[in-house]
Motif scaffolding. Structure first.
Motif, mmCIF file in Angstrom:
data_model
loop_
_atom_site.group_PDB
_atom_site.id
_atom_site.type_symbol
_atom_site.label_atom_id
_atom_site.label_comp_id
_atom_site.label_asym_id
_atom_site.label_seq_id
_atom_site.Cartn_x
_atom_site.Cartn_y
_atom_site.Cartn_z
ATOM 1 N N ILE A 106 35.659 48.333 24.953
ATOM 2 C CA ILE A 106 34.613 47.562 24.270
ATOM 3 C C ILE A 106 34.770 46.061 24.550
ATOM 4 C CG2 ILE A 106 35.914 47.698 22.059
ATOM 5 C CD1 ILE A 106 33.038 47.570 20.704
ATOM 6 N N GLY A 107 33.657 45.461 24.882
ATOM 7 C CA GLY A 107 33.609 44.025 25.127
ATOM 8 C C GLY A 107 32.223 43.532 24.756
ATOM 9 N N TYR A 108 32.016 42.226 24.862
ATOM 10 C CA TYR A 108 30.707 41.692 24.477
ATOM 11 C C TYR A 108 30.396 40.411 25.240
ATOM 12 C CZ TYR A 108 33.557 38.682 21.440
ATOM 13 O OH TYR A 108 34.493 37.797 20.963
ATOM 14 N N GLY A 109 29.137 40.061 25.188
ATOM 15 C CA GLY A 109 28.717 38.777 25.747
ATOM 16 C C GLY A 109 27.975 38.020 24.667
ATOM 17 N N TYR A 110 27.991 36.676 24.744
ATOM 18 C CA TYR A 110 27.125 35.875 23.870
ATOM 19 C C TYR A 110 26.384 34.856 24.724
ATOM 20 C CZ TYR A 110 31.252 32.748 23.629
ATOM 21 O OH TYR A 110 32.334 31.946 23.934
ATOM 22 N N CYS A 111 25.146 34.635 24.355
ATOM 23 C CA CYS A 111 24.238 33.825 25.177
ATOM 24 C C CYS A 111 23.022 33.508 24.303
ATOM 25 C CB CYS A 111 23.837 34.628 26.420
ATOM 26 S SG CYS A 111 23.281 36.308 26.069
ATOM 27 N N SER A 112 21.916 33.105 24.904
ATOM 28 C CA SER A 112 20.727 32.873 24.082
ATOM 29 C C SER A 112 20.171 34.229 23.642
ATOM 30 C CB SER A 112 19.664 32.122 24.885
ATOM 31 O OG SER A 112 19.107 32.997 25.849
ATOM 32 N N ALA A 113 19.403 34.232 22.561
ATOM 33 C CA ALA A 113 18.810 35.484 22.082
ATOM 34 C C ALA A 113 17.866 36.056 23.145
ATOM 35 C CB ALA A 113 18.067 35.229 20.776
ATOM 36 N N GLU A 114 17.187 35.194 23.872
ATOM 37 C CA GLU A 114 16.252 35.648 24.916
ATOM 38 C C GLU A 114 17.007 36.407 26.007
ATOM 39 O OE1 GLU A 114 14.733 32.466 27.306
ATOM 40 O OE2 GLU A 114 13.291 33.748 28.343
ATOM 41 N N CYS A 115 18.132 35.842 26.410
ATOM 42 C CA CYS A 115 18.935 36.472 27.463
ATOM 43 C C CYS A 115 19.542 37.790 26.947
ATOM 44 C CB CYS A 115 20.028 35.494 27.898
ATOM 45 S SG CYS A 115 21.142 36.173 29.103
ATOM 46 N N ALA A 116 20.061 37.777 25.709
ATOM 47 C CA ALA A 116 20.670 38.992 25.156
ATOM 48 C C ALA A 116 19.637 40.116 25.086
ATOM 49 C CB ALA A 116 21.248 38.707 23.773
ATOM 50 N N ALA A 117 18.391 39.779 24.750
ATOM 51 C CA ALA A 117 17.346 40.807 24.663
ATOM 52 C C ALA A 117 17.124 41.452 26.039
ATOM 53 C CB ALA A 117 16.053 40.195 24.140
ATOM 54 N N LEU A 118 17.181 40.648 27.083
ATOM 55 C CA LEU A 118 16.997 41.200 28.433
ATOM 56 C C LEU A 118 18.180 42.100 28.814
ATOM 57 C CD1 LEU A 118 15.619 37.994 30.174
ATOM 58 C CD2 LEU A 118 14.343 40.080 29.630
ATOM 59 N N LEU A 119 19.389 41.656 28.474
ATOM 60 C CA LEU A 119 20.570 42.473 28.793
ATOM 61 C C LEU A 119 20.524 43.787 28.007
ATOM 62 C CD1 LEU A 119 23.271 39.648 28.851
ATOM 63 C CD2 LEU A 119 22.276 40.826 30.818
ATOM 64 N N ASN A 120 20.017 43.729 26.780
ATOM 65 C CA ASN A 120 19.925 44.938 25.966
ATOM 66 C C ASN A 120 18.921 45.946 26.526
ATOM 67 O OD1 ASN A 120 21.728 45.203 23.711
ATOM 68 N ND2 ASN A 120 20.900 43.248 23.018
ATOM 69 N N ARG A 121 17.917 45.454 27.247
ATOM 70 C CA ARG A 121 16.924 46.349 27.840
ATOM 71 C C ARG A 121 17.511 47.274 28.889
ATOM 72 N NH1 ARG A 121 11.096 44.889 28.859
ATOM 73 N NH2 ARG A 121 10.629 43.686 27.043
ATOM 74 N N VAL A 122 18.561 46.792 29.564
ATOM 75 C CA VAL A 122 19.071 47.558 30.708
ATOM 76 C C VAL A 122 20.322 48.351 30.364
ATOM 77 C CG1 VAL A 122 18.052 46.050 32.456
ATOM 78 C CG2 VAL A 122 20.332 45.518 31.587
ATOM 79 N N ARG A 123 20.708 48.345 29.099
ATOM 80 C CA ARG A 123 21.887 49.141 28.771
ATOM 81 C C ARG A 123 21.468 50.533 28.321
ATOM 82 N NH1 ARG A 123 22.417 49.990 23.525
ATOM 83 N NH2 ARG A 123 21.442 48.490 22.110
ATOM 84 N N GLU A 124 22.390 51.429 28.489
ATOM 85 C CA GLU A 124 22.199 52.793 28.026
ATOM 86 C C GLU A 124 22.148 52.761 26.486
ATOM 87 O OE1 GLU A 124 24.903 56.275 27.281
ATOM 88 O OE2 GLU A 124 25.766 55.087 28.926
ATOM 89 N N PRO A 125 21.345 53.624 25.839
ATOM 90 C CA PRO A 125 21.162 53.482 24.377
ATOM 91 C C PRO A 125 22.465 53.518 23.567
ATOM 92 C CG PRO A 125 19.638 55.115 25.274
ATOM 93 C CD PRO A 125 20.508 54.680 26.408
ATOM 94 N N PHE A 126 23.407 54.364 23.974
ATOM 95 C CA PHE A 126 24.649 54.488 23.184
ATOM 96 C C PHE A 126 25.851 54.095 24.046
ATOM 97 C CE2 PHE A 126 21.685 57.783 21.582
ATOM 98 C CZ PHE A 126 21.410 57.183 20.346
ATOM 99 N N ASN A 127 25.757 52.916 24.660
ATOM 100 C CA ASN A 127 26.795 52.561 25.641
ATOM 101 C C ASN A 127 28.156 52.265 25.025
ATOM 102 O OD1 ASN A 127 25.721 50.154 24.539
ATOM 103 N ND2 ASN A 127 26.343 48.953 26.310
#
Ligand code: PLP
Length: 370
Positions: A240-261
């Motif tokens: 488990i790891g994480y990233g922090y960035c702008s909310a706009e960028c995080a929303a884009l990264l969330n679009r491409v992840r598997e639902p239960f990654n």
């Protein structure tokens, strides 16, 4: 099975055949089998794990949670997200979670790196950046390190209209070196608007004063910071790891992840580990002492080394591949560095005091030092 003239190799996406393979640290059981050793007497100082084990608070929370594992995890990592949001003073929408920070970096590739893009990185930066760049069929632009340290001026000069992402580990693995916070901020501020700076902070918790890029993120700079629970929190196996960035960028990264990654057990462990300050402090102290132990040994024995701020250190041993093998015979697993072009070096993760003593004794015998 019918005969076929078509093999999988004929069908595979051509770039897959060119994809280099990541070589992880060798597991204890494998080395024990290979060299006829007792696994209980074999030590691994090869993957920058925490020698004190996992955070006790994380383990206790996981034990209590196990019966809940018949349910799917919360794909949004709500509880952990809130804890981190409080810890960082950032909005909860500014985080993205991955199966290790490795996956967060891969999500950056999915979301932003396309064929034809250039990705700037240090030549001996953590190898994952190059692997991800190639996976997305972009061009790695590798800038030589100076004194084992990222050369930010040369990296700035390497940026073109085609540059999409710049990777900067702070500190770098395998060199253990760091650019000062002021230099990193100045570098970040110098980047053109079409470039995303990814600052990999996998070892940041070992530093006294890591660079703080939150003000620049809040000011609208395109910066993604990544962190992990694999190192100081001792949760490498949970992934488990994480990233922090702008909310706009995080929303884009969330679009491409598997639902239960990120699995639910890892989420529970990570959330509890964030509250385990005693463990974090003990881990830092253990690492500081271990680094001093290894530095003293190298200095006393006339071995060159690269001073490190991480939980590992590069030591110059001559024929790295050979000494790597000799150490395994003596029940000590470290990491050879030929893949990084440092064939005379080994990367040694810092262990407990007694593990470091074993390593030192094994090195003395393998190198015939007195
Ligand atoms: C610099 C750096 N970044 C990222 C990672 C990936 O860590 P994880 O995927 O376990 O979070 C590592 C692991 O060794 C690392 O050294």
């Amino acid at each position: 099975m019918p005969e076929s003239d078509i093999s999988y190799n004929d069908l595979v996406t051509p770039s897959v055949l060119k994809q280099p393979i990541y070589e992880p640290g060798k597991p204890i059981d494998l080395v024990a089998r290979e060299f006829g050793l007792n696994p209980d007497e074999t030590i691994k100082l090869a993957s920058n794990e925490n020698p004190l084990g996992a955070s006790p608070k994380a383990l206790a929370a996981v034990k209590e949670f196990l019966e809940e594992t018949y349910l799917y995890p919360d794909g949004g990592c709500y509880v952990l997200r809130q804890t981190l949001s409080r810890k960082y003073g950032l909005a909860s929408e500014q985080f993205v979670f991955g199966n290790g920070s490795n996956e967060v970096i891969e999500l950056i590739g999915h979301a932003f790196i396309q064929p034809g893009d250039e990705v700037v990185m240090g030549e001996q930066a953590f190898i994952l950046y190059k692997l991800i760049t190639l996976l997305f069929q972009a061009t790695p632009v590798e800038v030589p390190l100076v004194d084992f340290t990222h050369d930010l001026k040369a990296m700035r000069e390497a940026i073109t209209d085609r540059t999409k992402v710049v990777f900067l580990p702070s500190p770098n693995n395998p060199t253990g070196t760091l650019n000062s916070p002021d230099e990193v901020v100045e570098f970040a501020e110098s980047l053109p608007d079409h470039v995303i700076l990814v600052v990999d902070e996998a070892y940041a918790e070992f530093l006294e004063s890591p660079v703080d890029l939150r003000p620049l993120i809040e000011a609208g700079r395109k910066i993604i910071c990544t962190r992990t629970f694999s190192k100081i929190y001792g949760l490498a196996g949970f992934r488990i790891g994480y990233g922090y960035c702008s909310a706009e960028c995080a929303a884009l990264l969330n679009r491409v992840r598997e639902p239960f990654n990120v699995n639910s057990v890892a989420q529970v462990a990570a959330n509890a580990a964030l509250g385990d300050e005693d463990f974090v402090e003990a881990s830092r102290r253990c690492n500081d002492r271990g680094l001093q132990q290894l530095v003293k040994f190298c200095s006393d024995s006339g071995l060159s080394f690269v001073p490190s701020v991480g939980n590992f250190m590069l030591v110059k041993v001559g024929n790295g591949a050979e000494v790597f093998k000799e150490l395994q015979k003596r029940g000590v697993i470290v990491r050879p560095m030929g893949g990084y072009g440092f064939s005379e070096y080994l990367r040694i993760s810092i262990g407990t005091q007694s593990e470091n003593e074993r390593l030192i004794a094994a090195l003395q015998s393998a190198l015939l030092l007195s």
